[in-house]
Design a protein around this motif. Structure first.
Motif, PDB file in Angstrom:
ATOM      1  N   PRO A   1      41.177  16.423  39.514  1.00 50.80           N
ATOM      2  CA  PRO A   1      42.579  16.017  39.480  1.00 50.80           C
ATOM      3  C   PRO A   1      43.553  16.585  38.500  1.00 50.80           C
ATOM      4  CG  PRO A   1      40.798  14.141  39.000  1.00 50.80           C
ATOM      5  CD  PRO A   1      40.335  15.491  39.041  1.00 50.80           C
ATOM      6  N   ILE A   2      44.862  16.838  38.836  1.00 52.46           N
ATOM      7  CA  ILE A   2      45.596  17.591  38.267  1.00 52.46           C
ATOM      8  C   ILE A   2      47.052  16.579  37.931  1.00 52.46           C
ATOM      9  CG2 ILE A   2      47.277  19.528  38.034  1.00 52.46           C
ATOM     10  CD1 ILE A   2      45.145  21.151  39.525  1.00 52.46           C
ATOM     11  N   ILE A   3      47.386  16.504  36.966  1.00 53.47           N
ATOM     12  CA  ILE A   3      48.561  15.405  36.751  1.00 53.47           C
ATOM     13  C   ILE A   3      49.439  16.671  36.096  1.00 53.47           C
ATOM     14  CG2 ILE A   3      49.719  13.676  35.547  1.00 53.47           C
ATOM     15  CD1 ILE A   3      46.926  12.286  35.328  1.00 53.47           C
ATOM     16  N   GLY A   4      50.723  16.835  36.814  1.00 57.90           N
ATOM     17  CA  GLY A   4      51.781  17.646  36.284  1.00 57.90           C
ATOM     18  C   GLY A   4      52.482  16.780  35.200  1.00 57.90           C
ATOM     19  N   LEU A   5      52.940  17.567  34.055  1.00 57.98           N
ATOM     20  CA  LEU A   5      53.624  16.804  32.757  1.00 57.98           C
ATOM     21  C   LEU A   5      54.857  17.864  32.660  1.00 57.98           C
ATOM     22  CD1 LEU A   5      53.584  14.560  30.800  1.00 57.98           C
ATOM     23  CD2 LEU A   5      52.329  16.089  29.479  1.00 57.98           C
ATOM     24  N   SER A   6      56.004  17.181  32.826  1.00 57.23           N
ATOM     25  CA  SER A   6      57.168  18.205  32.585  1.00 57.23           C
ATOM     26  C   SER A   6      58.479  17.655  32.109  1.00 57.23           C
ATOM     27  CB  SER A   6      57.552  18.974  33.850  1.00 57.23           C
ATOM     28  OG  SER A   6      58.305  19.679  33.876  1.00 57.23           O
ATOM     29  N   SER A   7      59.486  18.124  31.627  1.00 52.81           N
ATOM     30  CA  SER A   7      60.804  17.782  31.524  1.00 52.81           C
ATOM     31  C   SER A   7      61.459  17.810  32.883  1.00 52.81           C
ATOM     32  CB  SER A   7      61.601  18.117  30.655  1.00 52.81           C
ATOM     33  OG  SER A   7      61.561  19.532  30.388  1.00 52.81           O
ATOM     34  N   LEU A   8      60.972  18.588  33.800  1.00 55.72           N
ATOM     35  CA  LEU A   8      61.636  18.985  34.848  1.00 55.72           C
ATOM     36  C   LEU A   8      61.237  17.914  35.935  1.00 55.72           C
ATOM     37  CD1 LEU A   8      60.677  22.709  35.383  1.00 55.72           C
ATOM     38  CD2 LEU A   8      62.879  21.637  34.588  1.00 55.72           C
ATOM     39  N   VAL A   9      62.083  17.000  36.224  1.00 55.25           N
ATOM     40  CA  VAL A   9      61.489  15.888  37.151  1.00 55.25           C
ATOM     41  C   VAL A   9      62.752  15.532  38.430  1.00 55.25           C
ATOM     42  CG1 VAL A   9      60.345  14.477  35.132  1.00 55.25           C
ATOM     43  CG2 VAL A   9      62.920  13.954  35.450  1.00 55.25           C
ATOM     44  N   SER A  10      63.336  16.740  38.682  1.00 54.29           N
ATOM     45  CA  SER A  10      64.305  16.819  39.699  1.00 54.29           C
ATOM     46  C   SER A  10      63.223  16.464  41.102  1.00 54.29           C
ATOM     47  CB  SER A  10      64.784  17.879  40.061  1.00 54.29           C
ATOM     48  OG  SER A  10      63.955  18.935  40.246  1.00 54.29           O
ATOM     49  N   PRO A  11      63.841  16.114  42.112  1.00 54.51           N
ATOM     50  CA  PRO A  11      62.914  15.824  43.484  1.00 54.51           C
ATOM     51  C   PRO A  11      62.335  16.976  43.917  1.00 54.51           C
ATOM     52  CG  PRO A  11      65.211  14.550  43.571  1.00 54.51           C
ATOM     53  CD  PRO A  11      65.128  15.545  41.970  1.00 54.51           C
ATOM     54  N   ALA A  12      63.152  18.351  43.802  1.00 51.05           N
ATOM     55  CA  ALA A  12      62.599  19.500  44.322  1.00 51.05           C
ATOM     56  C   ALA A  12      61.462  19.930  43.269  1.00 51.05           C
ATOM     57  CB  ALA A  12      63.642  20.616  43.997  1.00 51.05           C
ATOM     58  N   ALA A  13      61.370  19.633  41.988  1.00 52.21           N
ATOM     59  CA  ALA A  13      60.263  19.788  41.186  1.00 52.21           C
ATOM     60  C   ALA A  13      58.959  19.048  41.658  1.00 52.21           C
ATOM     61  CB  ALA A  13      60.471  19.728  39.697  1.00 52.21           C
ATOM     62  N   ILE A  14      59.137  17.740  41.767  1.00 46.13           N
ATOM     63  CA  ILE A  14      58.278  16.944  42.349  1.00 46.13           C
ATOM     64  C   ILE A  14      57.622  17.355  43.546  1.00 46.13           C
ATOM     65  CG2 ILE A  14      57.653  14.692  42.932  1.00 46.13           C
ATOM     66  CD1 ILE A  14      59.858  13.619  40.651  1.00 46.13           C
ATOM     67  N   GLU A  15      58.616  17.829  44.374  1.00 42.53           N
ATOM     68  CA  GLU A  15      58.008  18.150  45.631  1.00 42.53           C
ATOM     69  C   GLU A  15      57.260  19.552  45.586  1.00 42.53           C
ATOM     70  OE1 GLU A  15      57.206  18.526  49.922  1.00 42.53           O
ATOM     71  OE2 GLU A  15      57.489  16.832  48.648  1.00 42.53           O
ATOM     72  N   ARG A  16      57.622  20.325  44.714  1.00 41.95           N
ATOM     73  CA  ARG A  16      57.077  21.690  44.416  1.00 41.95           C
ATOM     74  C   ARG A  16      55.610  21.416  43.776  1.00 41.95           C
ATOM     75  NH1 ARG A  16      57.503  26.749  41.591  1.00 41.95           N
ATOM     76  NH2 ARG A  16      55.484  27.930  42.331  1.00 41.95           N
TER      77      ARG A  16
END
Length: 74
Positions: free
Chosen positions: A26-41
């Motif tokens: 399992p991988i959980i992305g953690l970021s200050s980048l939360v745009s729809p494009a970043a989430i889709e990426r």
């Protein structure tokens, strides 16, 4: 974390997914980048979840969910 030197979090996830021994991790992305494009990426890179750095309750919920999934698989 998505924003890392040398290899970003998306690249890291793609590397994990391409490894036969680790592809189910399992991988959980953690970021200050939360745009729809970043989430889709992140979804395309293979993240199980994607959480904003400042969303502590969201991170805890994601960790609990992934831990529960691992317990079911064991």
């Amino acid at each position: 974390d998505i924003e890392m030197p040398d290899m970003n979090g998306f690249e890291f996830a793609e590397t994990i997914r391409s490894d036969n021994n680790l592809h189910g991790l399992p991988i959980i992305g953690l970021s200050s980048l939360v745009s729809p494009a970043a989430i889709e990426r992140g979804r395309l890179a293979g993240f199980h979840d994607y959480v904003a750095k400042f969303d502590r309750p969201g991170l805890i919920a994601a960790l609990k969910e992934q831990t529960a999934e691992l317990a079911k698989a064991a």
